[in-house]
Design a protein around this motif. Structure first.
Motif, mmCIF file in Angstrom:
data_model
loop_
_atom_site.group_PDB
_atom_site.id
_atom_site.type_symbol
_atom_site.label_atom_id
_atom_site.label_comp_id
_atom_site.label_asym_id
_atom_site.label_seq_id
_atom_site.Cartn_x
_atom_site.Cartn_y
_atom_site.Cartn_z
ATOM 1 N N LYS A 52 1.582 -1.062 -0.338
ATOM 2 C CA LYS A 52 0.312 -0.329 0.152
ATOM 3 C C LYS A 52 0.425 1.166 -0.199
ATOM 4 N N LEU A 53 2.183 1.118 0.829
ATOM 5 C CA LEU A 53 2.708 2.321 0.555
ATOM 6 C C LEU A 53 3.120 2.526 -0.129
ATOM 7 N N HIS A 185 8.594 10.427 2.165
ATOM 8 C CA HIS A 185 8.274 9.954 2.966
ATOM 9 C C HIS A 185 7.955 8.607 3.588
ATOM 10 N N LYS A 186 6.959 8.228 1.938
ATOM 11 C CA LYS A 186 6.298 6.930 2.268
ATOM 12 C C LYS A 186 7.399 5.923 2.091
ATOM 13 N N GLN A 192 10.839 1.314 6.877
ATOM 14 C CA GLN A 192 10.902 0.603 8.689
ATOM 15 C C GLN A 192 9.645 -0.724 9.240
ATOM 16 N N LEU A 193 9.282 -0.648 7.838
ATOM 17 C CA LEU A 193 8.311 -2.008 8.132
ATOM 18 C C LEU A 193 9.109 -2.782 8.268
ATOM 19 N N ALA A 200 16.379 -11.952 4.314
ATOM 20 C CA ALA A 200 15.073 -12.627 2.880
ATOM 21 C C ALA A 200 14.012 -12.256 2.779
ATOM 22 N N ASP A 201 12.504 -12.113 3.801
ATOM 23 C CA ASP A 201 11.719 -11.901 4.007
ATOM 24 C C ASP A 201 11.880 -10.168 3.349
ATOM 25 N N ARG A 202 12.913 -9.160 3.901
ATOM 26 C CA ARG A 202 12.277 -8.226 2.885
ATOM 27 C C ARG A 202 12.811 -7.452 1.347
#
Length: 348
Positions: A52-53, A185-186, A192-193, A200-202
């Motif tokens: 979404k971001l 900003h987005k 940060q999330l 690996a997940d990122r």
């Protein structure tokens, strides 16, 4: 013989105090739990929020691209108008100086009444010649005055146009800065999330994979142009140019040659074919011929515009695929044409 005393029973007041203390402890414990750090989001929750971001970031990027394009146009227009104003002012100054010279000449020749000057003149022919020159000076003065007024009118108009363009440029600059701040900003929020996950997940989230190397609705493998149906005319050059960029990083507001955003890739590819496209995906959604939303009608080279706000664009290359610059953290690659909701398809 030992005496046995009956244990002393706690008083009602003491029982009340103990009961109240226990209740307070329970309440405090509940408050501490309520204010404790929230549970870390799951990978799927992070994926949804990041998606979404980054979609919002891409929309802001396209607003930035549009504002930047308009600002550049306004800068050129401002320079042209300021040059016109400078030239107009120089012409006005020259006309004013000419009018002053004519007025001075008129004063010098009009110092004596013409009839008296003729009466006392020793050479009537010389007087008549000077009188004709005087009339000519008067006529020249009138012509100069008319030119002066017209030049002043044009200069005032040019100054008004320049002021209006400068005001629009100021508004465009504010929009440009606002969009830039929103993009950053987005991206910071998304970063940060992602920071709560493993590397690996990122990577899996940014590349649209499921974490085990497989892809969901997207294709991340390089496509060999020889396996695709042929494109016609200049579209063939554009398709080849876009596919040549596979693996190049996404970078917002970039139009190549080594980094791209979604609309920037389209601008770059079609420029290689000698075709100038507008800068943003929203503007690109208005070019050429409307093919509709059924991708089965698309031909290689068509622009496929996505989302209801038309904030993303890819190029159809055949075999149900588009090549595009997806988003931050990703690279130019292909995906299934209907992986995202299609807004419109345009044939350039």
């Amino acid at each position: 013989m030992a005496t046995h005393r009956r244990p002393k029973q706690p008083s009602r007041a003491r029982i009340s105090v103990l009961t109240g203390a226990a209740a307070t402890a329970v309440a405090l414990s509940a408050q501490v739990s309520a204010h404790a750090a929230p549970a870390r989001p799951t990978k799927d929750e992070v994926r949804a929020q990041v998606d979404k971001l980054l979609e919002e970031q891409e929309a802001a990027s396209e607003r930035y691209n549009g504002a930047k394009e308009r600002s550049e146009q306004l800068h050129k227009q401002t320079d042209q108008l300021q040059d016109q104003v400078a030239r107009g002012q120089a012409q006005l100054t020259e006309l004013t100086a000419g009018l002053a010279a004519v007025a001075a000449e008129e004063y010098r020749q009009g110092g004596v009444d013409p009839s008296m000057e003729l009466m006392f003149s020793a050479d009537p022919d010389d007087y008549l010649a000077r009188a004709a020159g005087f009339d000519q000076a008067v006529n020249t003065q009138a012509d100069t005055l008319r030119s002066l007024k017209e030049q002043q009118r044009r200069l005032d108009q040019q100054k008004q146009e320049a002021a209006a363009v400068l005001a629009e440029l100021d508004r465009s600059t504010q929009a440009l800065n606002g969009a830039k701040d929103e993009v950053q900003h987005k991206l910071q929020e998304a970063q940060q999330l992602l920071g709560t996950l493993s590397a690996a997940d990122r990577t899996a989230i940014l590349r649209g994979t499921d974490g085990d190397g497989s892809t969901a609705s997207r294709s991340s493998n390089r496509v060999d142009p020889s396996t695709l149906p042929p494109a016609a005319g200049y579209a063939a050059t554009a398709v080849r140019a876009a596919l040549d960029q596979q693996g190049d990083p996404y970078k917002w507001a970039a139009t190549g040659p080594d980094t791209f955003d979604c609309s920037g890739l389209m601008v770059y590819a079609y420029a290689k074919a000698g075709v100038s496209l507008p800068r943003t995906s929203q503007e690109q959604a208005t070019v050429g011929t409307d093919v509709g939303t059924d991708w089965h009608q698309a031909q290689p080279g068509d622009l496929v515009i996505y989302h209801s706000n038309r904030s993303h664009v890819g190029m159809y290359i055949g075999n149900g695929l588009v090549v595009h610059a997806p988003r931050a953290g990703d690279v130019v690659r292909t995906m299934k044409v209907d992986a995202i909701a299609i807004s419109t398809i345009r044939r350039v």
